[in-house]
Motif scaffolding. Structure first.
Motif, PDB file in Angstrom:
ATOM      1  N   GLY A  19      37.885  27.398  42.037  1.00  0.00           N
ATOM      2  CA  GLY A  19      36.782  27.250  42.963  1.00  0.00           C
ATOM      3  C   GLY A  19      35.880  28.470  42.867  1.00  0.00           C
ATOM      4  N   ALA A  20      35.611  29.085  44.013  1.00  0.00           N
ATOM      5  CA  ALA A  20      34.770  30.273  44.024  1.00  0.00           C
ATOM      6  C   ALA A  20      35.562  31.553  43.781  1.00  0.00           C
ATOM      7  CB  ALA A  20      34.034  30.378  45.358  1.00  0.00           C
ATOM      8  N   ARG A  21      36.866  31.439  43.666  1.00  0.00           N
ATOM      9  CA  ARG A  21      37.714  32.625  43.516  1.00  0.00           C
ATOM     10  C   ARG A  21      37.848  33.026  42.060  1.00  0.00           C
ATOM     11  NH1 ARG A  21      44.165  32.939  44.472  1.00  0.00           N
ATOM     12  NH2 ARG A  21      44.407  35.194  44.200  1.00  0.00           N
ATOM     13  N   ALA A  22      37.506  34.260  41.771  1.00  0.00           N
ATOM     14  CA  ALA A  22      37.644  34.795  40.416  1.00  0.00           C
ATOM     15  C   ALA A  22      39.066  35.313  40.227  1.00  0.00           C
ATOM     16  CB  ALA A  22      36.646  35.927  40.194  1.00  0.00           C
ATOM     17  N   LEU A  23      39.799  34.707  39.311  1.00  0.00           N
ATOM     18  CA  LEU A  23      41.166  35.135  39.024  1.00  0.00           C
ATOM     19  C   LEU A  23      41.215  36.095  37.843  1.00  0.00           C
ATOM     20  CD1 LEU A  23      42.909  31.677  39.451  1.00  0.00           C
ATOM     21  CD2 LEU A  23      43.011  33.613  41.034  1.00  0.00           C
ATOM     22  N   VAL A  24      40.509  35.744  36.779  1.00  0.00           N
ATOM     23  CA  VAL A  24      40.436  36.577  35.580  1.00  0.00           C
ATOM     24  C   VAL A  24      38.979  36.635  35.148  1.00  0.00           C
ATOM     25  CG1 VAL A  24      41.230  36.916  33.212  1.00  0.00           C
ATOM     26  CG2 VAL A  24      42.733  35.791  34.880  1.00  0.00           C
ATOM     27  N   GLU A  25      38.469  37.832  34.893  1.00  0.00           N
ATOM     28  CA  GLU A  25      37.086  37.985  34.463  1.00  0.00           C
ATOM     29  C   GLU A  25      37.023  38.797  33.175  1.00  0.00           C
ATOM     30  OE1 GLU A  25      34.415  36.633  35.506  1.00  0.00           O
ATOM     31  OE2 GLU A  25      34.874  35.899  37.517  1.00  0.00           O
ATOM     32  N   ALA A  26      36.187  38.329  32.260  1.00  0.00           N
ATOM     33  CA  ALA A  26      35.854  39.070  31.036  1.00  0.00           C
ATOM     34  C   ALA A  26      37.099  39.493  30.248  1.00  0.00           C
ATOM     35  CB  ALA A  26      34.994  40.295  31.370  1.00  0.00           C
ATOM     36  N   LEU A  27      38.031  38.556  30.092  1.00  0.00           N
ATOM     37  CA  LEU A  27      39.249  38.854  29.343  1.00  0.00           C
ATOM     38  C   LEU A  27      38.981  38.837  27.844  1.00  0.00           C
ATOM     39  CD1 LEU A  27      42.351  39.239  29.158  1.00  0.00           C
ATOM     40  CD2 LEU A  27      42.537  36.741  29.115  1.00  0.00           C
ATOM     41  N   ASP A  28      39.329  39.924  27.188  1.00  0.00           N
ATOM     42  CA  ASP A  28      39.306  40.004  25.730  1.00  0.00           C
ATOM     43  C   ASP A  28      40.749  40.141  25.257  1.00  0.00           C
ATOM     44  OD1 ASP A  28      36.496  39.904  25.213  1.00  0.00           O
ATOM     45  OD2 ASP A  28      36.332  41.969  25.903  1.00  0.00           O
ATOM     46  N   LEU A  29      41.213  39.168  24.499  1.00  0.00           N
ATOM     47  CA  LEU A  29      42.612  39.156  24.078  1.00  0.00           C
ATOM     48  C   LEU A  29      42.734  38.506  22.712  1.00  0.00           C
ATOM     49  CD1 LEU A  29      45.654  39.576  24.955  1.00  0.00           C
ATOM     50  CD2 LEU A  29      45.589  37.187  25.719  1.00  0.00           C
ATOM     51  N   LEU A 216      48.600  42.181  32.483  1.00  0.00           N
ATOM     52  CA  LEU A 216      48.821  42.240  33.924  1.00  0.00           C
ATOM     53  C   LEU A 216      47.615  41.637  34.640  1.00  0.00           C
ATOM     54  CD1 LEU A 216      50.184  45.916  34.236  1.00  0.00           C
ATOM     55  CD2 LEU A 216      51.418  43.827  33.596  1.00  0.00           C
ATOM     56  N   LEU A 217      47.861  40.659  35.505  1.00  0.00           N
ATOM     57  CA  LEU A 217      46.800  39.996  36.253  1.00  0.00           C
ATOM     58  C   LEU A 217      46.883  40.396  37.719  1.00  0.00           C
ATOM     59  CD1 LEU A 217      46.942  36.346  34.815  1.00  0.00           C
ATOM     60  CD2 LEU A 217      45.699  38.333  33.923  1.00  0.00           C
ATOM     61  N   HIS A 218      45.769  40.905  38.258  1.00  0.00           N
ATOM     62  CA  HIS A 218      45.750  41.357  39.643  1.00  0.00           C
ATOM     63  C   HIS A 218      45.278  40.271  40.602  1.00  0.00           C
ATOM     64  CE1 HIS A 218      46.689  45.660  38.964  1.00  0.00           C
ATOM     65  NE2 HIS A 218      46.183  45.408  37.767  1.00  0.00           N
ATOM     66  N   GLY A 219      44.764  39.154  40.073  1.00  0.00           N
ATOM     67  CA  GLY A 219      44.393  38.036  40.924  1.00  0.00           C
ATOM     68  C   GLY A 219      43.008  38.116  41.525  1.00  0.00           C
ATOM     69  N   ASP A 220      42.267  39.195  41.236  1.00  0.00           N
ATOM     70  CA  ASP A 220      40.912  39.351  41.773  1.00  0.00           C
ATOM     71  C   ASP A 220      39.896  39.548  40.649  1.00  0.00           C
ATOM     72  OD1 ASP A 220      41.616  41.843  40.865  1.00  0.00           O
ATOM     73  OD2 ASP A 220      41.386  42.872  42.786  1.00  0.00           O
ATOM     74  N   GLY A 221      40.275  39.087  39.457  1.00  0.00           N
ATOM     75  CA  GLY A 221      39.424  39.263  38.284  1.00  0.00           C
ATOM     76  C   GLY A 221      39.885  40.388  37.388  1.00  0.00           C
ATOM     77  N   ARG A 222      40.541  41.396  37.955  1.00  0.00           N
ATOM     78  CA  ARG A 222      40.975  42.544  37.160  1.00  0.00           C
ATOM     79  C   ARG A 222      42.203  42.207  36.316  1.00  0.00           C
ATOM     80  NH1 ARG A 222      43.020  46.802  40.375  1.00  0.00           N
ATOM     81  NH2 ARG A 222      43.468  45.216  41.957  1.00  0.00           N
ATOM     82  N   TRP A 223      42.274  42.821  35.163  1.00  0.00           N
ATOM     83  CA  TRP A 223      43.421  42.655  34.282  1.00  0.00           C
ATOM     84  C   TRP A 223      43.622  43.932  33.487  1.00  0.00           C
ATOM     85  CZ3 TRP A 223      42.078  43.270  29.178  1.00  0.00           C
ATOM     86  CH2 TRP A 223      40.730  43.103  28.847  1.00  0.00           C
ATOM     87  N   GLN A 224      44.825  44.102  32.998  1.00  0.00           N
ATOM     88  CA  GLN A 224      45.159  45.214  32.111  1.00  0.00           C
ATOM     89  C   GLN A 224      45.975  44.659  30.954  1.00  0.00           C
ATOM     90  OE1 GLN A 224      46.835  47.193  35.792  1.00  0.00           O
ATOM     91  NE2 GLN A 224      46.472  49.010  34.532  1.00  0.00           N
ATOM     92  N   ALA A 225      45.694  45.130  29.767  1.00  0.00           N
ATOM     93  CA  ALA A 225      46.457  44.716  28.589  1.00  0.00           C
ATOM     94  C   ALA A 225      46.820  45.947  27.776  1.00  0.00           C
ATOM     95  CB  ALA A 225      45.645  43.742  27.733  1.00  0.00           C
ATOM     96  N   GLY A 226      48.031  45.941  27.250  1.00  0.00           N
ATOM     97  CA  GLY A 226      48.477  47.067  26.438  1.00  0.00           C
ATOM     98  C   GLY A 226      49.916  46.871  26.015  1.00  0.00           C
ATOM     99  N   THR A 227      50.467  47.876  25.393  1.00  0.00           N
ATOM    100  CA  THR A 227      51.851  47.774  24.948  1.00  0.00           C
ATOM    101  C   THR A 227      52.790  47.767  26.147  1.00  0.00           C
ATOM    102  OG1 THR A 227      52.178  50.164  24.780  1.00  0.00           O
ATOM    103  CG2 THR A 227      51.287  49.026  22.835  1.00  0.00           C
ATOM    104  N   ALA A 228      53.936  47.125  25.967  1.00  0.00           N
ATOM    105  CA  ALA A 228      54.929  47.097  27.035  1.00  0.00           C
ATOM    106  C   ALA A 228      55.407  48.510  27.358  1.00  0.00           C
ATOM    107  CB  ALA A 228      56.100  46.214  26.635  1.00  0.00           C
TER     108      ALA A 228
END
Length: 259
Positions: A19-29, A216-228
């Motif tokens: 809907g209007a809720r941004a879960l993931v924004e601008a993901l590059d993967l 890692l998904l924060h649920g508000d559009g923010r995300w982090q990607a990297g090595t474990a």
């Protein structure tokens, strides 16, 4: 990971919204052969919707997605199924179907236009059931199995699909610790053999054990990607889960728990 190989999946500026809720924004993967990527986040952070988007089942709210170099929108469902297999949280049951019949559905993408049976399909299905330690259940009706048994049968159906990219939505649901490790090891072996796996997990300890990289998904559009190794640490996970997490090392493994 084969860094020189073309990515099996490439997402560019991808957005996932409910809907209007941004879960993931601008993901590059990018995910390449040999990789196991774990997706972690709180309930409702968008893990399932992201996996469905990466599987080509949902249109991204923005950005682009390629599976083995092509947009899912340009491919038939059969062509998509030859490139990516998805283990959903809940498998749709076929009334009265046996375990073997349920697993054979995974061979749909490889059958000819007339859809005829191939004895090799049954052989592959039985081998997948063996790898998931449920071969003895092949003749049972799927609906009569326990939740954990059904989960392993569903994983076998994903294996026989023989797609180079596998997406697993909470694959350890309903499984005891022994079978959690066994199922994840089967798919980690698929990655080591040249495939790739993206799995949403609730347990960062399992992610630390099996994943090369994490998202890692924060649920508000923010995300982090990297090595474990870099991202799976107590402070980052405390921020992700909004609760204090601690890390303990035992027998060369990292264990995480809420404090």
């Amino acid at each position: 990971m084969n860094a020189a190989a073309a990515p099996l999946l490439a997402a560019r500026a991808l957005a996932v919204r409910a809907g209007a809720r941004a879960l993931v924004e601008a993901l590059d993967l990018e995910v390449r052969p040999g990789e196991f990527v774990a997706v972690l986040g709180r309930n409702g952070s968008g893990k399932t919707l992201l996996l469905h988007t990466l599987a080509g089942l949902r249109v991204p709210a923005a950005g682009s997605l390629q599976l083995l170099g092509d947009s899912p929108a340009t491919l038939t469902r059969r062509e998509v199924a030859r490139r990516v297999a998805l283990l959903p949280q809940d498998l749709e049951e076929m009334p009265g179907a046996s375990v073997l019949e349920t697993v054979l559905v995974g061979r749909y993408a490889h059958r000819g236009a007339l859809g005829g049976d191939d004895p090799r399909d049954a052989q592959q299905a039985l081998e997948a059931l063996r790898r998931l330690q449920v071969e003895a259940l092949a003749g049972r009706e799927f609906a009569t199995l326990s939740g954990g048994e059904q989960r392993r049968v569903a994983a076998a159906a994903v294996l026989v699909q023989a797609a180079p990219l596998v997406l697993l939505d909470e694959p350890t649901n309903h499984l005891d610790p022994q079978h959690q490790l066994a199922v994840l090891e089967v798919f980690a072996a698929q990655a080591r053999a040249g495939g790739a796996v993206i799995a949403s997990l609730h347990d960062p300890t399992l992610a630390a054990r099996h994943a090369d990289r994490v998202l890692l998904l924060h649920g508000d559009g923010r995300w982090q990607a990297g090595t474990a190794t870099r991202l799976l640490e107590a402070a980052t996970l405390s921020d992700l889960y909004l609760t204090r997490m601690i890390e303990v090392e035992r027998d060369g493994r990292r264990i995480f728990a809420a404090a």
